[in-house]
Design an enzyme around this catalytic site. Structure first.
Site, PDB file in Angstrom:
ATOM      1  N   LYS A  52       0.601  -1.086  -0.169  1.00 39.83           N
ATOM      2  CA  LYS A  52       0.348  -0.425  -0.078  1.00 39.83           C
ATOM      3  C   LYS A  52       0.563   0.834   0.433  1.00 39.83           C
ATOM      4  O   LYS A  52       0.468   2.186  -0.918  1.00 39.83           O
ATOM      5  CB  LYS A  52      -0.848  -0.619   1.108  1.00 39.83           C
ATOM      6  CG  LYS A  52      -2.398  -0.949   1.104  1.00 39.83           C
ATOM      7  CD  LYS A  52      -2.935  -1.236   2.166  1.00 39.83           C
ATOM      8  CE  LYS A  52      -3.727  -2.055   2.145  1.00 39.83           C
ATOM      9  NZ  LYS A  52      -4.292  -2.542   3.237  1.00 39.83           N
ATOM     10  N   GLN A  96      -4.729  -1.213   9.870  1.00 38.21           N
ATOM     11  CA  GLN A  96      -4.769  -2.507   9.221  1.00 38.21           C
ATOM     12  C   GLN A  96      -4.889  -3.529   9.876  1.00 38.21           C
ATOM     13  O   GLN A  96      -4.946  -3.573  11.898  1.00 38.21           O
ATOM     14  CB  GLN A  96      -3.046  -2.916   8.950  1.00 38.21           C
ATOM     15  CG  GLN A  96      -3.139  -4.456   7.913  1.00 38.21           C
ATOM     16  CD  GLN A  96      -3.643  -4.324   6.685  1.00 38.21           C
ATOM     17  OE1 GLN A  96      -3.471  -3.332   5.998  1.00 38.21           O
ATOM     18  NE2 GLN A  96      -4.113  -5.460   6.707  1.00 38.21           N
ATOM     19  N   ASP A 119     -11.216   3.033   4.093  1.00 40.23           N
ATOM     20  CA  ASP A 119     -10.834   1.360   3.797  1.00 40.23           C
ATOM     21  C   ASP A 119     -12.762   1.527   3.716  1.00 40.23           C
ATOM     22  O   ASP A 119     -13.366   0.486   3.126  1.00 40.23           O
ATOM     23  CB  ASP A 119     -10.938   0.948   5.071  1.00 40.23           C
ATOM     24  CG  ASP A 119      -9.790   0.071   4.816  1.00 40.23           C
ATOM     25  OD1 ASP A 119      -9.075  -0.390   3.969  1.00 40.23           O
ATOM     26  OD2 ASP A 119      -8.597  -0.097   5.998  1.00 40.23           O
TER      27      ASP A 119
END
Ligand code: NDP
Length: 306
Positions: A52, A96, A119
């Site tokens: 990422k 995460q 997200d």
């Protein structure tokens, strides 16, 4: 011959479209900013986060990685999220998952400011998805829709079956297909006669995490099949069975000790479907691409550059 839906190609297309938008932000205001929080050491998460951050940097997005220790408490992690919420130059915050078990994941996800939730997991943004209002969308499901659209696969009026009802893949994918006017069925582990339900699908999305469970009898001939499953096989016998003694896959296993397979039987899907996503190289590359889209859109919205 079935069409192989090339996720790497679509990812590159999306990245190429983002570059001038990032450059425009950078020259008129400032580059977009993405902060990724990676708690402790978790081998798979470290790889995801590295990819990422690397992709963000490639595009010119300012990216930082925050790495608190495994022993962090919920309160301490909340303080980090709070600080990121308050920083002007941070447009996107990604925590995460999974988090260590002493941390209250729900409280952490709720604490991320919805406008920085790249997200798309915050309940506010989930509500916007349900109501079809603009907001960051969950990345993997948004990537699936991009694959279908960019391969010009008709969705409106089609029968779509999504196998899996998780909050991050199954449910949002079903809602997005519904908003594209498909007639959608969601299946799960209690669904009765799964093969028969799947056989009704013009578009079949498998998101279970069950290696090669979906075989030919689940697939309507000519259907479009999207394989979200990412399963690591570590048994040579299983690899030989699933890949029909493929010398290439067995050699890959002998070299690396594991081979990836999706939820689809790789041989049956290639024979029966009209189009399908391979594993790897199908849905996977889109997840990071859509995270970048969410970050750039967040920056454009926050900086008034649209
Ligand atoms: P979850 O484990 O959260 O959900 C799995 C879902 O599949 C559940 O709804 C479960 O049903 C259903 N399911 C499990 N077994 C069966 C079965 N035998 N028959 C019917 N339904 C079943 O997984 P995720 O949604 O997080 O992920 C799914 C897969 O996608 C995983 O392999 C994951 O690694 C992969 N993934 C890939 C991504 C990518 O970028 N390519 C991103 C995210 C995930 P029930 O609810 O009844 O338990």
């Amino acid at each position: 011959m079935a069409t192989i839906i090339d996720g790497n190609r679509i990812r590159d297309e999306i990245k190429a479209e983002l570059k001038p938008r990032v450059a425009r932000l950078a020259s008129s205001k400032r580059p977009p900013g993405l902060s990724v929080v990676l708690v402790g050491s978790h081998a798979a998460s470290e790889v995801y986060v590295r990819n990422k951050v690397k992709t963000a940097l490639e595009l010119g997005i300012c990216s930082e990685k925050i790495t608190p220790p495994e022993s962090i408490t919920t309160e301490e992690l909340l303080a980090i999220v709070d600080e990121l919420n308050g920083r002007d130059e941070v447009d996107g915050i990604l925590v995460q998952l999974p988090l260590p078990k002493q941390v209250d994941t729900k409280r952490i996800l709720l604490a991320v400011a919805p406008e920085k939730d790249v997200d798309g997991f915050h309940p506010y943004n989930v509500g916007c998805l349900v109501a079809a209002l603009p907001a960051p969308r969950a990345c993997t499901p948004a990537g699936i829709i991009q694959l279908l659209k960019r391969y010009e696969i008709p969705i409106a009026g089609k029968r779509a079956v999504v196998v899996g009802r998780s909050d991050i893949v199954g449910k949002p994918t079903a809602l997005m297909l519904l908003h594209e006017h498909a007639t959608v069925t969601i299946c799960h582990s209690k669904t009765v006669n799964l093969p028969a339900v799947c056989r009704e699908a013009d578009i079949l999305v498998a998101a279970m995490g069950r290696p090669a469970l979906i075989t030919g009898e689940y697939i309507k001939p000519g259907a479009t099949v999207i394989d979200v499953g990412t399963n690591s096989l570590t048994s040579r016998g299983e690899i030989a069975r699933i890949f029909r003694d493929s010398a290439e896959k067995l050699a890959a296993f002998d070299k690396k000790g594991s081979v990836l397979v999706g939820d689809l039987d790789p041989v049956d899907v290639a024979e029966r479907s009209g189009a399908y996503t391979p594993v790897p190289g199908g849905v996977g590359p889109l997840t990071i691409a859509m995270l970048m889209v969410n970050t750039v859109e967040s920056a454009e919205r926050r900086l008034g550059v649209c």
